[in-house]
Design an enzyme around this catalytic site. Structure first.
Site, PDB file in Angstrom:
ATOM      1  CE1 TYR A  79      -4.346   1.966   0.728  1.00  0.00           C
ATOM      2  CE2 TYR A  79      -2.572   3.410   1.577  1.00  0.00           C
ATOM      3  CZ  TYR A  79      -3.741   3.423   0.865  1.00  0.00           C
ATOM      4  OH  TYR A  79      -4.737   3.977   1.143  1.00  0.00           O
ATOM      5  CG  PHE A 131      -9.575  15.750 -23.992  1.00  0.00           C
ATOM      6  CD1 PHE A 131      -9.739  15.227 -25.263  1.00  0.00           C
ATOM      7  CD2 PHE A 131      -9.761  14.926 -22.796  1.00  0.00           C
ATOM      8  CE1 PHE A 131     -10.269  13.787 -25.615  1.00  0.00           C
ATOM      9  CE2 PHE A 131     -10.229  13.551 -23.245  1.00  0.00           C
ATOM     10  CZ  PHE A 131     -10.608  13.230 -24.514  1.00  0.00           C
ATOM     11  CB  THR A 132     -14.456  15.669 -23.316  1.00  0.00           C
ATOM     12  OG1 THR A 132     -13.519  14.498 -23.373  1.00  0.00           O
ATOM     13  CG2 THR A 132     -14.988  15.654 -25.047  1.00  0.00           C
ATOM     14  CG  ASP A 222      -3.075  16.746 -21.651  1.00  0.00           C
ATOM     15  OD1 ASP A 222      -2.511  15.688 -21.880  1.00  0.00           O
ATOM     16  OD2 ASP A 222      -4.375  16.724 -21.698  1.00  0.00           O
ATOM     17  CE  LYS A 265      -4.901  10.093 -25.891  1.00  0.00           C
ATOM     18  NZ  LYS A 265      -6.116   9.562 -26.703  1.00  0.00           N
ATOM     19  NE  ARG A 388     -14.682  13.080 -29.237  1.00  0.00           N
ATOM     20  CZ  ARG A 388     -14.447  12.515 -27.700  1.00  0.00           C
ATOM     21  NH1 ARG A 388     -13.438  12.434 -27.302  1.00  0.00           N
ATOM     22  NH2 ARG A 388     -15.499  12.727 -26.894  1.00  0.00           N
ATOM     23  CG  PHE A 454     -19.100  12.245 -25.351  1.00  0.00           C
ATOM     24  CD1 PHE A 454     -18.895  13.372 -24.719  1.00  0.00           C
ATOM     25  CD2 PHE A 454     -18.114  11.247 -25.141  1.00  0.00           C
ATOM     26  CE1 PHE A 454     -17.646  13.711 -23.844  1.00  0.00           C
ATOM     27  CE2 PHE A 454     -16.963  11.391 -24.637  1.00  0.00           C
ATOM     28  CZ  PHE A 454     -16.942  12.471 -23.756  1.00  0.00           C
TER      29      PHE A 454
END
Ligand code: F0G
Length: 481
Positions: A79, A131-132, A222, A265, A388, A454
């Site tokens: 942990y 970005f969303t 980002d 990603k 998109r 979406f």
């Protein structure tokens, strides 16, 4: 990587062998019609068993390497103080040149923490594009997202090599208008996802840094597709051809105060992190980590994923890994363009983006052309893409619909997953659809969630167009295709 054949054609070339595979099937067109109806014409609601190729996203779907899988076997499940964490910390220090690391369960969790600490009600958060999940978190914290993209960014058919650049004059004007104290930070997204994976240049980032430093505004990168952005800088920006991906990434990081990313990603795992050299930012952010994510040495990730991420962080600096998706996208975009299909150019990172505004000019923004196109692509090919466009925009605070700047159907090219024959098949079916595009009509919501609609929204086709399209497809290809 790609190679030029003796006939002059450039093809993506795989610098790996495929040793583990996942079977896939192609359900016939009538089954696909049933599946898309059952999914409320929302490709997010399809199941894997309904799909031939899953090009929804590269998130969590990149192929992992043998070394990543091997690393997972030696994960240290503690942990607190897990040795797996320290391997990741060392990898981030070596590759990103950043001392402090905060693991998070994925990229949006990093955004949540940044919003919590930096974004105050009434603040503005300028960026090259939203970005969303970014917009959702920063606005939920009371901030206003400002998109300071250049004029060329919204030109879907362009030759501009850095459509992800931030407009520096707009940045200066923003600081003048709101005052530096109201600017939470400036965010630069590596290969602007919603603009079609378009990169920014190093020169632009240097310009951003200069203005930000002059006003004491933190620069946040980002880095969800940082190696792809570095790959494009190497290919497209003067003076970088002979630099390695690692050198380019390190130069980018030297211009940032914070880098966060979706490891789903760029690291080919399932996780995320925030890194910084700023001790104060680190300690302030770390206070909230156990509240939302977990203790500072796992942050909501499994230790297996942390081990794989430590390897993935190093592997993303390899030229063939950084370029694997980008070169696939380039081939796919080139082939679709040859067939006359409107696509976003120049090819960017992460996906081939079909331009629904030009593909379906008879459907207005609120008939959701990109949503209709994604449903139609699935129907004629079994390939899942992602809308998109306007469906991906939530309503404003008055409940008014917002038309998206771009209407794109995104066909993601996860790293090292699909081959040239997949791109050829996809090109053939999308080109067929383009010839029959007048059959596709709009969609309307039947269930519309209030946030990130979406994901779970359900729609239905106007004038039963999907039935007509299935009939035309059957006529040309037979019932089994
Ligand atoms: N930032 C960017 C630029 C992204 O593309 C994503 C995710 C996130 C943040 C959020 O990261 O998913 O790990 O929480 N993009 C995925 C996509 C969902 O399909 O493009 P996450």
């Amino acid at each position: 990587m790609s190679v030029r054949l003796s006939n002059g054609i450039e093809i993506p070339i795989e610098m790996h062998k495929v040793r583990i595979v996942q079977k896939t099937t192609l359900p016939p067109v009538r089954e696909r019609l049933r599946a898309i109806e059952g999914a409320g014409y929302n490709t997010f609601l399809l199941r894997t068993r309904d799909l031939f190729l899953d090009m929804l996203t590269d998130s969590g779907t990149n192929a992992m390497s043998d070394n990543q899988l091997a690393a997972m076997m030696v994960a240290d499940d503690a942990y607190a103080g897990s040795e797996s964490f320290y391997k990741l910390e060392a990898a981030v220090q070596d590759v990103f040149g950043m001392k402090y690391l905060l693991p998070t369960h994925q990229g949006r969790a990093a955004e949540h923490l940044l919003a919590k600490v930096f974004v105050k009600p009434g603040d503005v958060v300028p960026m090259n594009y939203h970005f969303t999940t970014t917009r959702a978190h920063f606005e939920l914290a009371g901030g206003k997202v400002l998109e300071l993209f250049t004029d060329e960014a919204l030109n879907a058919d362009s030759t501009c090599l850095f459509k992800g650049n931030l407009d520096l004059d707009k940045f200066s004007a923003t600081i003048e208008k709101y005052g530096a104290g109201k600017v939470s930070f400036i965010r630069m997204e590596c290969t602007t996802n919603l603009l079609g994976g378009q990169p920014f240049s190093m020169e632009n980032l240097r310009g951003v840094r200069k203005i930000a430093t002059a006003h004491g505004i933190p620069v946040v990168i980002d880095g969800s597709l940082v190696s792809e952005n570095a790959y494009f800088i190497k290919q497209r920006e003067d003076g970088y051809q002979d630099k390695s991906i690692l050198e380019i990434m390190q130069e980018m990081m030297s211009l940032a105060d914070i880098c966060y990313l979706s490891g789903r990603k760029s690291c080919s795992v399932r996780g995320g992190f925030i890194s910084t050299n700023n001790a104060e930012y680190y300690h302030t952010l770390r206070n909230w980590l156990p509240v939302y994510e977990g203790f500072a040495t796992y942050g909501g990730m499994s230790t297996k994923e942390i081990e794989a991420m430590a390897v993935g962080v190093r592997e993303m600096t390899e030229l063939d890994v950084a370029g694997s998706s980008a070169d696939g996208v380039k081939y796919f975009v080139t082939r679709l363009k040859e067939e006359g299909v409107p696509v976003v150019t120049p090819p960017g990172g992460l996906a081939c983006h079909v331009d629904a505004k030009r593909f379906l000019p008879h459907i207005g923004s609120f008939g959701y052309p990109a949503g209709a196109l994604s449903a139609a692509i699935y129907l004629v090919s079994g390939i899942r893409s992602m809308e998109r466009g306007t469906i991906s925009m939530d309503r404003d605070e008055h409940g008014k619909e917002l038309a998206s700047d771009l209407e794109l159907s995104r066909l993601a090219v996860p790293r090292r997953v699909y081959t040239m024959s997949h791109f050829e098949y996809a090109t053939d079916r999308i080109a067929w659809l383009y010839k029959h595009r007048e059959l596709v009509k709009g969609l309307k919501f039947v269930e519309e969630p209030p946030v990130l609609r979406f994901f779970f929204g359900r729609l239905e086709p106007l004038e039963r167009w999907s039935e007509c399209l299935a009939q035309a497809f059957e006529k040309d290809f037979g019932p089994c295709a």
